[in-house]
Design an enzyme around this catalytic site. Structure first.
Site, short mmCIF file in Angstrom:
data_model
loop_
_atom_site.label_atom_id
_atom_site.label_comp_id
_atom_site.label_asym_id
_atom_site.label_seq_id
_atom_site.Cartn_x
_atom_site.Cartn_y
_atom_site.Cartn_z
N THR A 100 -7.46 -8.63 41.15
CA THR A 100 -6.07 -8.50 40.67
C THR A 100 -5.64 -7.04 40.55
OG1 THR A 100 -5.89 -10.63 39.57
CG2 THR A 100 -4.64 -8.81 38.60
N THR A 134 -3.27 2.55 31.86
CA THR A 134 -3.96 2.75 30.58
C THR A 134 -4.50 4.17 30.45
OG1 THR A 134 -5.97 2.11 29.39
CG2 THR A 134 -5.99 1.74 31.74
N ASP A 135 -4.69 4.61 29.22
CA ASP A 135 -5.33 5.92 28.99
C ASP A 135 -6.83 5.86 29.28
OD1 ASP A 135 -6.15 4.37 26.81
OD2 ASP A 135 -5.69 5.89 25.29
N GLU A 136 -7.38 4.64 29.46
CA GLU A 136 -8.83 4.52 29.66
C GLU A 136 -9.27 5.13 31.00
OE1 GLU A 136 -10.52 0.78 28.38
OE2 GLU A 136 -8.90 0.46 26.96
N TYR A 159 -13.15 -2.28 34.05
CA TYR A 159 -11.70 -2.38 33.82
C TYR A 159 -11.01 -1.04 34.13
CZ TYR A 159 -7.33 -2.05 31.18
OH TYR A 159 -6.02 -1.81 30.81
N ALA A 161 -12.05 1.53 35.75
CA ALA A 161 -12.21 1.96 37.14
C ALA A 161 -11.21 1.22 38.04
CB ALA A 161 -13.64 1.73 37.61
N LYS A 163 -8.30 -0.01 37.08
CA LYS A 163 -6.95 0.52 36.80
C LYS A 163 -6.79 1.91 37.42
CE LYS A 163 -4.03 -0.96 34.64
NZ LYS A 163 -2.89 -1.89 34.97
N ASN A 188 -4.08 2.12 23.20
CA ASN A 188 -4.24 0.72 22.76
C ASN A 188 -2.98 0.21 22.06
OD1 ASN A 188 -7.08 1.72 23.05
ND2 ASN A 188 -7.54 -0.35 22.33
N ASP A 288 -23.72 -3.11 20.23
CA ASP A 288 -22.63 -2.32 20.80
C ASP A 288 -22.30 -2.79 22.21
OD1 ASP A 288 -20.70 -0.42 20.81
OD2 ASP A 288 -22.03 1.30 20.63
N PRO A 290 -21.85 -2.21 26.11
CA PRO A 290 -22.49 -1.27 27.03
C PRO A 290 -21.47 -0.23 27.52
CG PRO A 290 -22.83 -3.55 27.76
CD PRO A 290 -21.87 -3.60 26.61
P1 NAD Z 1 -2.56 -9.29 29.20
O1 NAD Z 1 -3.96 -9.57 29.62
O2 NAD Z 1 -2.09 -9.74 27.86
O3 NAD Z 1 -1.54 -9.94 30.27
C1 NAD Z 1 -1.75 -9.85 31.64
C2 NAD Z 1 -0.74 -10.79 32.33
O4 NAD Z 1 -0.94 -10.67 33.75
C3 NAD Z 1 -0.96 -12.27 31.98
O5 NAD Z 1 0.28 -12.89 31.74
C4 NAD Z 1 -1.64 -12.84 33.23
O6 NAD Z 1 -1.36 -14.22 33.43
C5 NAD Z 1 -1.01 -11.98 34.32
N1 NAD Z 1 -1.85 -11.90 35.52
C6 NAD Z 1 -3.19 -11.64 35.59
N2 NAD Z 1 -3.61 -11.70 36.87
C7 NAD Z 1 -2.51 -11.96 37.63
C8 NAD Z 1 -2.30 -12.11 39.04
N3 NAD Z 1 -3.29 -12.01 39.91
N4 NAD Z 1 -1.03 -12.37 39.46
C9 NAD Z 1 0.00 -12.47 38.58
N5 NAD Z 1 -0.16 -12.38 37.25
C10 NAD Z 1 -1.39 -12.10 36.78
O7 NAD Z 1 -2.35 -7.72 29.39
P2 NAD Z 1 -1.50 -6.72 28.50
O8 NAD Z 1 -2.30 -6.29 27.34
O9 NAD Z 1 -0.14 -7.26 28.29
O10 NAD Z 1 -1.43 -5.47 29.50
C11 NAD Z 1 -0.38 -5.35 30.44
C12 NAD Z 1 -0.61 -4.10 31.28
O11 NAD Z 1 -0.66 -2.96 30.44
C13 NAD Z 1 -1.92 -4.12 32.06
O12 NAD Z 1 -1.68 -3.57 33.32
C14 NAD Z 1 -2.84 -3.24 31.24
O13 NAD Z 1 -3.81 -2.61 32.06
C15 NAD Z 1 -1.86 -2.24 30.66
N6 NAD Z 1 -2.23 -1.66 29.35
C16 NAD Z 1 -2.60 -2.45 28.32
C17 NAD Z 1 -2.90 -1.89 27.07
C18 NAD Z 1 -3.27 -2.73 25.87
O14 NAD Z 1 -3.62 -2.17 24.83
N7 NAD Z 1 -3.18 -4.04 25.92
C19 NAD Z 1 -2.85 -0.51 26.92
C20 NAD Z 1 -2.46 0.27 28.01
C21 NAD Z 1 -2.14 -0.32 29.22
P1 TYD Z 2 -10.38 -3.89 22.43
O1 TYD Z 2 -9.32 -4.49 21.55
O2 TYD Z 2 -11.21 -4.78 23.28
O3 TYD Z 2 -9.65 -2.76 23.32
P2 TYD Z 2 -10.31 -1.61 24.28
O4 TYD Z 2 -11.72 -1.97 24.58
O5 TYD Z 2 -9.42 -1.69 25.49
O6 TYD Z 2 -10.16 -0.32 23.52
O7 TYD Z 2 -11.36 -3.05 21.50
C1 TYD Z 2 -10.87 -2.02 20.66
C2 TYD Z 2 -12.07 -1.38 20.00
O8 TYD Z 2 -12.68 -2.32 19.12
C3 TYD Z 2 -13.16 -0.97 20.99
O9 TYD Z 2 -13.74 0.25 20.56
C4 TYD Z 2 -14.17 -2.11 20.91
C5 TYD Z 2 -14.05 -2.56 19.47
N1 TYD Z 2 -14.30 -3.99 19.22
C6 TYD Z 2 -15.16 -4.39 18.18
O10 TYD Z 2 -15.75 -3.54 17.48
N2 TYD Z 2 -15.33 -5.72 17.96
C7 TYD Z 2 -14.72 -6.67 18.70
O11 TYD Z 2 -14.94 -7.91 18.46
C8 TYD Z 2 -13.83 -6.26 19.75
C9 TYD Z 2 -13.14 -7.29 20.61
C10 TYD Z 2 -13.64 -4.91 19.96
#
Ligand code: NAD
Ligand code: TYD
Length: 355
Positions: A100, A134-136, A159, A161, A163, A188, A288, A290
């Site tokens: 995706t 993402t900032d990741e 993830y 990599a 993005k 986040n 933790d 990985p």
């Molecule tokens: P999410 O996982 O909540 O939602 C992803 C959506 O994409 C879902 O509705 C899913 O059905 C759809 N989707 C997945 N694969 C698909 C495909 N092949 N075709 C069409 N639709 C598909 O994600 P989110 O947290 O809302 O993140 C949205 C975007 O923002 C992502 O690109 C993510 O990398 C980026 N982002 C997220 C965060 C965060 O903290 N959540 C932070 C920075 C950037």
């Molecule tokens: P997450 O919400 O998965 O976002 P991201 O990995 O994209 O930053 O996790 C946020 C932080 O919380 C991350 O450092 C991993 C940690 N974490 C836990 O300690 N316990 C948990 O059950 C989860 C899901 C995340």
């Protein structure tokens, strides 16, 4: 701009973007979403009957379907949010992330470029492809410093990599084809409608049910939290006023250790949901993740300086709103925890295969 094609509009951030566009602007929205486990049409219940909203149940890896969607809807801009988004899932099963996030972004770029090439000169000059990332992608910080837009990419998880790869594709489509792109890299997010596999909603719902609150490692990893509606407002600003070919970092200046986040949720719940207090007795340290990145922190000066964006919520106000939302939105929470939210997908897949 009149019509925006949003990919991933049934997800956490995408649904906030769609709700904001329908409620606060006169744009029409075409939501292109595959409805994976993370896609939930119940998050769009408040806008789904609006005549300016249209849903397309489409996988962004399906080139033919994307061509159809662009031809039928003739969008003025694309906001690309569809992705596999959870780091832990990318560790246990990276294939969907490659498919995706990389192949899907490539397929979407080509469908969008084909559409853009066919536009008349006026519409072509205002068309935008906004890639949401993402900032990741920048990797992990030490104790000091911030992610700036000119930093080298050092993604550490499958993830991040995937993005990072998608960001590079978008950049190359601008450089090679002159395709009009803007990219944002955000920290986040948290807020309502967040799928409870991510830290904040998981901890809220586990605490309310008296289940353990799992903290990876020592809980000293730092994330920089941004309220989802602040992110959606920033995305709209970048779409409307961002400079083509540029990237903008978006963050809330809210660095917290994971333990601080979990303790803060427990304190709010002790007040709003006193049954089970003190909720922090449920904190459980677990193995933790990985390759766990230690610290993320965004320098959000560019978007503030160039576009005048700043967040409206601070961490305390945003977290309280979020906890209150999960305590008062039983229908959405029950739908997600029971699996009922996937009913639409099951029914429609069944109907399709029966046809
Ligand atoms: P999410 O996982 O909540 O939602 C992803 C959506 O994409 C879902 O509705 C899913 O059905 C759809 N989707 C997945 N694969 C698909 C495909 N092949 N075709 C069409 N639709 C598909 O994600 P989110 O947290 O809302 O993140 C949205 C975007 O923002 C992502 O690109 C993510 O990398 C980026 N982002 C997220 C965060 C965060 O903290 N959540 C932070 C920075 C950037
Ligand atoms: P997450 O919400 O998965 O976002 P991201 O990995 O994209 O930053 O996790 C946020 C932080 O919380 C991350 O450092 C991993 C940690 N974490 C836990 O300690 N316990 C948990 O059950 C989860 C899901 C995340």
């Amino acid at each position: 701009m009149k019509k925006i094609l949003v990919t991933g509009g049934a997800g956490f951030i995408g649904s906030a973007v769609v709700r904001q566009f329908i409620n606060d602007t006169d744009y029409a929205v075409v939501n292109v979403d595959k409805l994976t486990y993370a896609g939930n049409l119940q998050s769009l219940a408040s806008v789904s009957n609006n005549p300016r909203y249209h849903f397309e149940h489409v996988d962004i890896c399906d080139a033919a379907e994307l061509v159809r969607v662009f031809r039928e809807h003739q969008p003025d801009a694309v906001m690309h949010l569809a992705a596999e988004s959870h780091v832990d899932r990318s560790i246990s099963g990276p294939a969907a992330f490659i498919q995706t996030n990389i192949v899907g972004t490539y397929t979407l770029l080509e469908a969008a470029r084909n559409h853009w090439n066919g536009l008349d000169a006026k519409r072509k000059s205002t068309f935008r492809f906004h890639h949401i990332s993402t900032d990741e992608v920048y990797g992990s910080l030490g104790e000091t410093g911030f992610f700036t837009e000119d930093m080298p990419y050092e993604p550490n998880s499958p993830y991040s990599a995937s993005k990072a790869s998608s960001d590079h594709l978008v950049r190359a489509w601008h450089h090679t084809y002159g395709f009009p792109v803007v990219t944002t890299n955000c920290s986040n997010n948290y807020g309502p409608y967040h799928f409870p596999e991510k830290l904040i909603p998981l901890v809220i719902l586990n605490a309310v049910s008296g289940n353990p609150l799992p903290i990876y490692g020592k809980g000293d990893n730092i994330r920089d939290w941004l309220y989802v509606d602040d992110h959606a407002r920033a995305l709209r600003l970048v779409l409307e006023r961002g400079k083509l070919g540029e990237t903008y970092n978006i963050g809330g200046w809210n660095e917290k250790t994971n333990l601080q986040v979990v303790q803060a949720i427990c304190s709010i719940l002790d007040e709003l949901h006193p049954q089970g207090a003190p909720h922090n007795k449920l904190i459980t340290y677990v193995t933790d993740r990985p390759g766990h990145d230690q610290r993320y922190a965004i320098d959000a000066n560019k978007i503030a300086r160039d576009l005048g964006w700043k967040p409206q919520e601070n961490f305390e106000s945003g977290l309280r709103k979020t906890v209150e939302w999960y305590l008062t939105n039983d229908v959405w929470v029950q739908g997600v925890t029971s699996g009922e939210y996937q009913h639409w997908v099951q029914t429609n897949y069944t109907n399709r295969s029966a046809a």
